[in-house]
Design a protein around this motif. Structure first.
Motif, short mmCIF file in Angstrom:
data_model
loop_
_atom_site.label_atom_id
_atom_site.label_comp_id
_atom_site.label_asym_id
_atom_site.label_seq_id
_atom_site.Cartn_x
_atom_site.Cartn_y
_atom_site.Cartn_z
N ILE A 98 -8.27 7.26 19.21
CA ILE A 98 -8.80 6.44 18.10
C ILE A 98 -10.13 5.80 18.51
O ILE A 98 -11.10 5.80 17.75
N GLU A 99 -10.16 5.25 19.73
CA GLU A 99 -11.40 4.60 20.18
C GLU A 99 -12.55 5.59 20.33
O GLU A 99 -13.69 5.31 19.94
N MET A 100 -12.26 6.77 20.90
CA MET A 100 -13.30 7.78 21.06
C MET A 100 -13.81 8.28 19.71
O MET A 100 -15.01 8.50 19.51
N SER A 101 -12.89 8.44 18.74
CA SER A 101 -13.30 8.88 17.40
C SER A 101 -14.20 7.84 16.74
O SER A 101 -15.16 8.18 16.05
N HIS A 111 -7.76 -0.32 9.62
CA HIS A 111 -6.45 -0.92 9.84
C HIS A 111 -5.39 0.19 9.82
O HIS A 111 -5.36 0.99 8.89
N ILE A 112 -4.53 0.20 10.82
CA ILE A 112 -3.43 1.17 10.92
C ILE A 112 -2.13 0.39 11.08
O ILE A 112 -2.00 -0.46 11.97
N SER A 113 -1.17 0.66 10.21
CA SER A 113 0.12 -0.02 10.28
C SER A 113 0.99 0.61 11.38
O SER A 113 0.64 1.64 11.97
N TYR A 132 -4.86 13.63 10.31
CA TYR A 132 -4.12 12.49 9.77
C TYR A 132 -4.99 11.24 9.72
O TYR A 132 -4.91 10.46 8.76
N LEU A 133 -5.83 11.04 10.74
CA LEU A 133 -6.75 9.90 10.71
C LEU A 133 -7.75 10.03 9.56
O LEU A 133 -8.09 9.04 8.90
N GLU A 140 -7.78 4.70 2.58
CA GLU A 140 -8.28 3.33 2.69
C GLU A 140 -9.53 3.13 1.83
O GLU A 140 -9.69 2.08 1.19
N ARG A 141 -10.41 4.14 1.78
CA ARG A 141 -11.60 4.03 0.95
C ARG A 141 -11.25 3.96 -0.53
O ARG A 141 -11.86 3.21 -1.31
N ILE A 142 -10.26 4.74 -0.95
CA ILE A 142 -9.84 4.72 -2.36
C ILE A 142 -9.29 3.34 -2.72
O ILE A 142 -9.60 2.78 -3.79
#
Length: 434
Positions: A98-101, A111-113, A132-133, A140-142
């Motif tokens: 996630i950090e590298m992306s 935000h990820i639950s 999936y990300l 989230e944008r929608i």
């Protein structure tokens, strides 16, 4: 002399052994003597070690059994440590991904639950995790765009109120003898109507027995349509009494409902049951509404109980709801879309909220033209006016599935072509035969 020494050794041993037991089995109380190796794998304990036991009884401990227990416990502990280490490594790998992306500027949600993070960890490959990300970022944008639209609408409403207030010279809203109707009082009114419908309202059944025929996304779309249907029904003057039949507790449908409603699920004025609609209502009053039925629904009957299949399928599986109704030996019906609409090519399947609005309009007015206005206009070319056409013409139009304007143009062009060919082939009378 040897016999005397053996006897003395046994007497001293008997006297010192209880003291050794009470004092913690110290080495100074033991008298060692050379003896042969015993092959037995058990210890014979003295009755002094077990005060509760009788004087003549002895207990035997199996050393092989104890070894097996100790080995199994050690293996379980090592397996737990290995699984914890694997889980920690997978967790660290997903966080690093996630950090590298994010550093590379790829699609990553802000935000990820916890549930989404668990699903992300269960993805087997990096490509699946990245996909999936990306899906989560689009989602989230929608949501963010919907919130912005809602905020803009609220601003427009406030500006309209200010403009209306400025119509007066004082800059205050107009004085009226009517009391203002607040949103809380509206909610209480709607809740009261829904509560009355559970006693006096006409039942409307949603068949939830299609969990195995849909994917997770299709099931979420079905629940979304049912939530909209429940909201429209609650605001109606004479709402239906909703029955969710074949809804299994802790099933896929139930989990999506709980995720959608939350704590409000237990406060809905809806009857939820795991039983089939055949077990709840008499069979002769049930009518299953399906687009594949050969029977056309002519009028809305207030003494019947209509069933709507809670099935949303993008692949359009034909005959699924009809097979369900035939399996239960129920009467079926379909909407008269061909009689009132110039239907174009495509399946005559409607969403659940559209079906509810059509049935509610039929229940209140009995007018098919008003009811079928809730059919999307992209699916048909307009309404048919029965006064302008005869029965034979309507039947031919249904068979041909072509609007009248195109058929007239085709007839005129065909007639013109025939006349032109006839004129070309016709021999002129003044021309001499060769």
């Amino acid at each position: 002399m040897k016999i005397f020494n053996k006897h003395l050794f046994n007497v001293v041993r008997r006297l010192c052994f209880p003291l050794a037991v009470q004092g913690g089995l110290k080495r100074r109380f033991f008298f060692m003597r050379p003896c042969t190796v015993v092959t037995c794998r058990t210890f014979a304990l003295s009755p002094l070690l077990n005060k509760d036991s009788s004087s003549g009884s002895t207990e035997k401990l199996d050393l092989d059994g104890w070894k097996h227990v100790v080995r199994s416990v050690s293996q379980e502990q090592t397996s737990e440590k290995i699984s914890e280490n694997d889980g920690d490594s997978n967790l660290a790998a997903t966080r690093d991904l996630i950090e590298m992306s994010r550093l590379l500027g790829k699609a990553v949600p802000e935000h990820i639950s916890e549930e989404q993070f668990k699903i992300l960890m269960e993805c087997p490959t990096k490509t699946s995790k990245r996909k999936y990300l990306k899906f989560l970022t689009i989602k989230e944008r929608i949501k963010r765009a919907q919130k912005e639209k809602k905020h803009e609408k609220q601003k427009q409403v406030e500006e309209e109120k200010k403009l209306k207030a400025n119509e007066n010279n004082n800059g205050e809203p107009k004085n009226t003898f009517l009391m203002r109707f607040w949103s809380k009082s509206e909610d209480t009114l709607f809740h009261w109507r829904a509560a009355q419908s559970m006693i006096f309202g006409q039942p409307l059944v949603f068949d939830m027995a299609y969990e195995n025929c849909m994917s997770q996304r299709e099931m979420e779309n079905a629940v979304k349509q049912m939530v909209e249907s429940e909201g429209v029904n609650r605001k109606a003057m004479d709402p239906f009494h909703f029955h969710y039949c074949n809804l299994k507790v802790d099933g896929p449908y139930h989990k999506v409902f709980l995720k959608r409603y939350g704590e409000a699920w237990d406060k809905l004025f809806v009857t939820v049951t795991e039983k089939s609609h055949v077990e709840v209502f008499p069979r002769d009053q049930l009518v299953y509404l399906t687009a594949d039925s050969p029977n056309v629904m002519k009028t809305f009957e207030h003494d019947k109980i209509y069933i709507i299949g809670s099935l949303v399928d993008k692949s359009i599986q034909r005959g699924v709801s009809l097979a369900q109704a035939k399996r239960l030996n129920l009467a079926t019906a379909r909407l008269p879309l061909d009689n009132y609409l110039q239907w174009e090519e495509g399946a005559k399947n409607l969403t659940l909220d559209q079906m509810l609005q059509i049935l509610m309009t039929l229940k209140d007015t009995g007018d098919w033209v008003k009811a079928l206005q809730f059919v999307p206009k992209r699916k048909h070319a307009g309404f048919v006016v029965p006064a302008f056409y005869s029965k034979d013409h309507l039947e031919t139009r249904k068979r041909m599935k072509v609007p009248d304007k195109t058929t007239g143009q085709e007839k005129a062009s065909n007639q013109f072509a025939r006349n032109f060919v006839a004129r070309q082939t016709q021999r002129k009378w003044w021309e001499d035969e060769s």
